[in-house]
Design a protein around this motif. Sequence first.
Motif, short mmCIF file in Angstrom:
data_model
loop_
_atom_site.label_atom_id
_atom_site.label_comp_id
_atom_site.label_asym_id
_atom_site.label_seq_id
_atom_site.Cartn_x
_atom_site.Cartn_y
_atom_site.Cartn_z
N GLN A 415 2.96 9.30 11.61
CA GLN A 415 3.95 9.46 10.56
C GLN A 415 3.25 9.94 9.29
N PRO A 416 3.12 11.24 9.13
CA PRO A 416 2.37 11.78 7.98
C PRO A 416 3.03 11.44 6.66
N PHE A 421 -2.55 17.94 2.07
CA PHE A 421 -2.32 18.84 3.20
C PHE A 421 -1.38 18.21 4.22
N GLU A 422 -1.32 16.88 4.24
CA GLU A 422 -0.47 16.21 5.21
C GLU A 422 1.01 16.48 4.94
N ARG A 423 1.32 16.92 3.72
CA ARG A 423 2.70 17.31 3.44
C ARG A 423 3.09 18.49 4.34
N ASP A 424 2.15 19.44 4.53
CA ASP A 424 2.41 20.58 5.42
C ASP A 424 2.50 20.12 6.88
N LEU A 425 1.63 19.16 7.25
CA LEU A 425 1.67 18.65 8.61
C LEU A 425 2.99 17.93 8.89
N ALA A 426 3.52 17.25 7.89
CA ALA A 426 4.81 16.57 8.05
C ALA A 426 5.92 17.59 8.33
N LYS A 427 5.86 18.73 7.64
CA LYS A 427 6.86 19.78 7.87
C LYS A 427 6.74 20.32 9.29
N ARG A 434 12.55 18.62 15.80
CA ARG A 434 13.90 19.18 15.86
C ARG A 434 14.03 20.16 17.03
N LEU A 435 12.98 21.01 17.19
CA LEU A 435 13.00 22.00 18.26
C LEU A 435 12.93 21.32 19.63
N ARG A 436 12.14 20.27 19.75
CA ARG A 436 12.04 19.53 21.01
C ARG A 436 13.39 18.93 21.39
N ALA A 437 14.06 18.37 20.40
CA ALA A 437 15.37 17.75 20.66
C ALA A 437 16.35 18.80 21.18
N ARG A 438 16.36 20.02 20.60
CA ARG A 438 17.27 21.06 21.04
C ARG A 438 16.94 21.52 22.45
#
Length: 442
Positions: A415-416, A421-427, A434-438
């Motif tokens: 859970q970043p 830089f972890e802000r970018d990793l969180a994105k 989201r893509l996995r869920a779809r």
Amino acid sequence: MADLFDSLPDAGPSRSAMPDGPRPLADRLRPRQLSEVLGQETALGPDAPLGTMLAAGQIPSLILWGPPGVGKTTIARLLAREAGLHMVEISAIFAGVADLKKVFEDARQRRRAGQGTLLFVDEIHRFNKAQQDGFLPHLESGLITLVGATTENPSFELNAALLSRAHVVVLRRLGAEALEQMLARAEAELGTELPLAPEARAHLLAMADGDGRSLLNMAEVIASWKLGAPLDPKQLGQRLQQRAANYDKSGDGHYNLISALHKSVRGSDPDAALYWFARMLEGGEDPRFLARRLTRMSVEDIGLADPQAQAVCIDAWQSYERLGSPEGELALAQAVIYLALAPKSNAAYVAYKAARALAKKTGSVPPPKHVLNAPTGLMKDQGYGAGYAYDHDAEDGFSGQDYFPEGMARPDLYQPVDRGFERDLAKRAGYFARLRARRQDG
């Protein structure tokens, strides 16, 4: 019968009635009653541990834990007098099993005569486990009241069985006010003021570093000088060697200071971090140990919020190895500053610990068959590799397959944080979630 280690008498004459002789100033100024002990109000005050014990008229076995020169021996002697106990003093450095047996035998004879015994053991942490266990039956029977003195953390150095039968009383290093009062007593005893300018007097208190015995020894030396004018701090420093800091590279001080350094870095305070770093170096700490711990801080407390932090530490470590001391220590100091000011995240550390805990809990559950290679026909017949989707062939290079064991609910380990830089990793993590869920929904 005389004891092998005879103590001071239970009640002594007043200081003024003591015979003259070549006694050190520190011994001449030893308090004659507990109210004269300086700087230990947290232990001796009316509501403090020893104060309440004395008020109740009972002295249990004690472990006096504190740095050198804060009054451990003096307090033990005064407690013996307050409780009306005969005091026997030994040092764990010099005493052996035979000595202890004689002490216990003499205590038995004394008890038959109606006299209790307080056994004071200096440096008690130097006794081994068997020697410490040897006290237990005599504590339980009430043959002796044990008062042990130690500069080391009792939790680490003393047996649990012994600690369960004794109260630990913490004594503090003496503060500036207590040291100043002690210095005033010394001048009254010497009959003269020390030839020191105000700044030099403050410097002398700092040189004592919380150790009353050290302060009195230095005061006695200064009083012997024949000077025409008061000394300034520089002149005092030239005449008196600076007292070494109280720091044991394998003892409690070592762990306390590295804890202070680590928490200062974690708390993003570069000034405090540099201070504790310098304190450890001044105490003789191995810079390689500090380099290792700094690298640990970079992965535990900064992690992916600033991936460069680990590289900074490794570079500083290598710079120290190439340059040596003292030049290489500057590279480590720069790493301290960088770590303190870097964005902080322990998300990777927390995720790692959670993954280890989950792995331990789930045991030997196998991976899903679709991620297993199938180099033989038998393995293909068993379903190995069936249904595996090659991510590079998938849209956006992401298949969205489940790689956890079959039937396991997907855990949320990493859970970043929204820093660095972890802000970018969180994105990125959110995008893939989201893509996995779809993809898994069809």
